[in-house]
Design a protein around this motif. Structure first.
Motif, PDB file in Angstrom:
ATOM      1  N   MET A 305      27.597  34.480  51.546  1.00 45.85           N
ATOM      2  CA  MET A 305      27.379  33.953  50.205  1.00 45.85           C
ATOM      3  C   MET A 305      28.641  34.112  49.383  1.00 45.85           C
ATOM      4  O   MET A 305      29.566  34.832  49.774  1.00 45.85           O
ATOM      5  CB  MET A 305      26.218  34.694  49.520  1.00 45.85           C
ATOM      6  N   THR A 306      28.653  33.459  48.217  1.00 46.75           N
ATOM      7  CA  THR A 306      29.731  33.625  47.243  1.00 46.75           C
ATOM      8  C   THR A 306      29.099  33.925  45.892  1.00 46.75           C
ATOM      9  O   THR A 306      28.049  33.367  45.563  1.00 46.75           O
ATOM     10  CB  THR A 306      30.584  32.350  47.134  1.00 46.75           C
ATOM     11  N   LEU A 307      29.709  34.827  45.127  1.00 44.48           N
ATOM     12  CA  LEU A 307      29.213  35.094  43.783  1.00 44.48           C
ATOM     13  C   LEU A 307      29.098  33.776  43.027  1.00 44.48           C
ATOM     14  O   LEU A 307      30.058  33.001  42.985  1.00 44.48           O
ATOM     15  CB  LEU A 307      30.180  36.034  43.053  1.00 44.48           C
ATOM     16  N   PRO A 308      27.958  33.467  42.409  1.00 45.66           N
ATOM     17  CA  PRO A 308      27.800  32.179  41.707  1.00 45.66           C
ATOM     18  C   PRO A 308      28.800  32.029  40.566  1.00 45.66           C
ATOM     19  O   PRO A 308      28.943  32.914  39.721  1.00 45.66           O
ATOM     20  CB  PRO A 308      26.361  32.247  41.177  1.00 45.66           C
ATOM     21  N   ILE A 309      29.505  30.910  40.565  1.00 49.80           N
ATOM     22  CA  ILE A 309      30.520  30.619  39.553  1.00 49.80           C
ATOM     23  C   ILE A 309      30.043  29.443  38.700  1.00 49.80           C
ATOM     24  O   ILE A 309      29.602  28.417  39.228  1.00 49.80           O
ATOM     25  CB  ILE A 309      31.877  30.290  40.195  1.00 49.80           C
ATOM     26  N   ALA A 310      30.165  29.575  37.369  1.00 53.49           N
ATOM     27  CA  ALA A 310      29.711  28.523  36.451  1.00 53.49           C
ATOM     28  C   ALA A 310      30.815  27.533  36.141  1.00 53.49           C
ATOM     29  O   ALA A 310      30.583  26.323  36.066  1.00 53.49           O
ATOM     30  CB  ALA A 310      29.182  29.140  35.158  1.00 53.49           C
ATOM     31  N   GLU A 311      32.042  28.038  35.934  1.00 55.79           N
ATOM     32  CA  GLU A 311      33.125  27.140  35.539  1.00 55.79           C
ATOM     33  C   GLU A 311      34.481  27.803  35.741  1.00 55.79           C
ATOM     34  O   GLU A 311      34.576  29.023  35.853  1.00 55.79           O
ATOM     35  CB  GLU A 311      32.985  26.766  34.057  1.00 55.79           C
ATOM     36  N   ASN A 312      35.505  26.949  35.788  1.00 57.47           N
ATOM     37  CA  ASN A 312      36.891  27.413  35.712  1.00 57.47           C
ATOM     38  C   ASN A 312      37.356  27.263  34.273  1.00 57.47           C
ATOM     39  O   ASN A 312      37.009  26.299  33.594  1.00 57.47           O
ATOM     40  CB  ASN A 312      37.794  26.585  36.629  1.00 57.47           C
ATOM     41  N   ARG A 313      38.187  28.213  33.824  1.00 59.19           N
ATOM     42  CA  ARG A 313      38.616  28.177  32.425  1.00 59.19           C
ATOM     43  C   ARG A 313      40.001  28.810  32.314  1.00 59.19           C
ATOM     44  O   ARG A 313      40.332  29.732  33.062  1.00 59.19           O
ATOM     45  CB  ARG A 313      37.620  28.956  31.561  1.00 59.19           C
ATOM     46  N   ASP A 314      40.813  28.309  31.406  1.00 60.02           N
ATOM     47  CA  ASP A 314      42.099  28.935  31.101  1.00 60.02           C
ATOM     48  C   ASP A 314      41.915  29.886  29.927  1.00 60.02           C
ATOM     49  O   ASP A 314      41.423  29.480  28.864  1.00 60.02           O
ATOM     50  CB  ASP A 314      43.147  27.874  30.755  1.00 60.02           C
ATOM     51  N   VAL A 315      42.296  31.139  30.125  1.00 61.07           N
ATOM     52  CA  VAL A 315      42.162  32.160  29.091  1.00 61.07           C
ATOM     53  C   VAL A 315      43.557  32.597  28.669  1.00 61.07           C
ATOM     54  O   VAL A 315      44.345  33.046  29.517  1.00 61.07           O
ATOM     55  CB  VAL A 315      41.350  33.368  29.605  1.00 61.07           C
ATOM     56  N   PRO A 316      43.906  32.479  27.393  1.00 61.40           N
ATOM     57  CA  PRO A 316      45.232  32.898  26.934  1.00 61.40           C
ATOM     58  C   PRO A 316      45.528  34.340  27.327  1.00 61.40           C
ATOM     59  O   PRO A 316      44.708  35.238  27.126  1.00 61.40           O
ATOM     60  CB  PRO A 316      45.143  32.737  25.406  1.00 61.40           C
ATOM     61  N   GLY A 317      46.697  34.547  27.864  1.00 59.56           N
ATOM     62  CA  GLY A 317      47.098  35.884  28.263  1.00 59.56           C
ATOM     63  C   GLY A 317      46.567  36.329  29.608  1.00 59.56           C
ATOM     64  O   GLY A 317      46.969  37.371  30.130  1.00 59.56           O
ATOM     65  N   VAL A 318      45.651  35.571  30.174  1.00 60.27           N
ATOM     66  CA  VAL A 318      45.055  35.921  31.468  1.00 60.27           C
ATOM     67  C   VAL A 318      45.361  34.850  32.509  1.00 60.27           C
ATOM     68  O   VAL A 318      45.710  35.134  33.644  1.00 60.27           O
ATOM     69  CB  VAL A 318      43.527  36.124  31.345  1.00 60.27           C
ATOM     70  N   GLY A 319      45.232  33.579  32.112  1.00 60.67           N
ATOM     71  CA  GLY A 319      45.475  32.477  33.037  1.00 60.67           C
ATOM     72  C   GLY A 319      44.191  31.786  33.433  1.00 60.67           C
ATOM     73  O   GLY A 319      43.165  31.875  32.754  1.00 60.67           O
ATOM     74  N   SER A 320      44.242  31.111  34.547  1.00 61.99           N
ATOM     75  CA  SER A 320      43.076  30.377  35.051  1.00 61.99           C
ATOM     76  C   SER A 320      42.090  31.364  35.682  1.00 61.99           C
ATOM     77  O   SER A 320      42.462  32.154  36.561  1.00 61.99           O
ATOM     78  CB  SER A 320      43.521  29.345  36.083  1.00 61.99           C
ATOM     79  N   VAL A 321      40.857  31.324  35.233  1.00 59.73           N
ATOM     80  CA  VAL A 321      39.853  32.263  35.713  1.00 59.73           C
ATOM     81  C   VAL A 321      38.604  31.517  36.173  1.00 59.73           C
ATOM     82  O   VAL A 321      38.412  30.339  35.863  1.00 59.73           O
ATOM     83  CB  VAL A 321      39.453  33.286  34.619  1.00 59.73           C
TER      84      VAL A 321
END
Length: 357
Positions: A305-321
């Motif tokens: 299995m894979t942990l369920p992911i809702a969306e990709n998002r760019d977070v300032p100071g963190v990057g693509s999450v």
């Protein structure tokens, strides 16, 4: 055959990352198991336990289900201490009370979670692999324990050199790839024997990048490492890479079983020593007792299995999450805590790891 069954000791820890089910079939003699114990590096991978109250008895190391293992993939075989780098692979393995199954849950390295603080509290969100970079294996364990309301019993660190060594030891593995891909991040040296495609590096220079054709492909050790580490060029980025990890695990498990390496003392000895040399386990981990507990596991007993992911998002100071699906993640961890992942899997089909992108 009766003697073989009588002498079986599981390689569960060595191959929890690489062959978590099928190698839980045998081991050899008592001498071999001692050699295995001696080859595994040990370090403090668990958070420090709170001070015991006067007169309290010490809990013995856990060797029965249900239990949770955490597999941490690293670029180098380190002791899981702060500053060791980020963890490219984070895999949670749940063993139910029956110990006859293994639920393998990949957590993409860019998963956006609250990271445990240095003092063990709940900190601000960041990529899950930052927990390992900031506080080693203990902080990664604390982060997942807090997020899922679980207890990770035994973390293990494996380096990527293990993929190369084990794959070459079994003569390579076969995987089926759905679509042709090019890893625009992986540049090959001149005269490399591996399949490639023209590409351009960040400085605008013409290079050759690793390429994978669609269909059934045979991977030697180096190509297997390229395969499981590719992220650029995959439709779903790190989610697809996590599925490749799982596809590789199953392919290697099946190859080990097909070659009867677990029933040949000589081959088994080589397998044990090669795999053990790539691992770091917690100082208290009772390797032989855990191996005996999980002696019945096979490749077909693994659910991926894979942990369920809702969306990709760019977070300032963190990057693509990758932002977890809160409701489905709560459902997953509730089922894990209740030791009822069978029901969760019926409602949420697991990954099909017979093929990969």
């Amino acid at each position: 055959m009766a003697k073989s069954r009588r002498l079986r000791i599981v390689l569960v820890v060595v191959l929890a990352l690489l062959v978590v089910g099928s190698t839980a079939a045998v081991a050899g003699t008592q001498l071999l198991s001692h050699r295995y114990e001696g080859a595994v590096e040990r370090a403090d991978l668990l958070p420090a336990a709170p001070p015991a109250s006067p007169g309290a008895t010490t809990e013995p190391p856990k060797v029965r289900g249900p239990m949770n293992l955490l597999i941490i993939g690293s670029d180098s075989r380190t002791k899981g201490e702060p500053g060791d780098g980020r963890s490219d692979v984070v895999i949670l393995i749940h063993i139910p009370k029956s110990t006859n199954k293994a639920y393998v849950i990949s957590i993409p390295r860019d998963t956006y979670l609250p990271i445990a603080t240095a003092g063990g509290g709940r900190g601000p969100r960041n990529k899950i692999n930052s927990a390992y970079a900031w506080g080693g294996a203990p902080r990664l364990v604390q982060t997942l324990n807090q997020y899922g309301g679980i207890t990770i019993d035994w973390p293990l660190i494996v380096d990527f050199a293990g993929i190369r060594k084990l794959t070459d030891l079994v003569g390579g593995v076969d995987v089926t790839i759905d679509k042709a891909t090019v890893d625009t991040y992986r540049f090959l040296p001149d005269h490399s024997p591996y399949p490639s495609a023209p590409c351009t590096d960040p400085q605008g220079r013409s290079r050759r990048c690793v390429a994978f054709a669609a269909g059934k492909q045979h991977l030697d050790g180096q190509l297997a490492e390229y395969y499981v580490r590719q992220r650029r060029g995959l439709p779903n980025d790190d989610i697809d890479r996590s599925k490749r990890h799982q596809q590789y695990l199953r392919a290697l498990a099946e190859k080990v079983a097909d070659q009867n390496m677990l029933t040949s003392p000589r081959d088994l000895d080589r397998l044990v020593r090669t795999a053990a040399s790539t691992l770091t386990v917690d100082r208290r981990m009772p390797v032989q007792r855990l191996a005996f507990t999980l002696r019945g596991l096979r490749a077909n007993d693994m659910t991926f299995m894979t942990l369920p992911i809702a969306e990709n998002r760019d977070v300032p100071g963190v990057g693509s999450v990758m932002v977890p699906d809160a409701d489905r993640s709560r459902e997953l961890f509730a089922a894990l805590r209740e030791d009822n992942l069978d029901k969760y899997v019926r409602d949420n089909p697991p990954n099909d790891v017979r093929h990969g992108r």
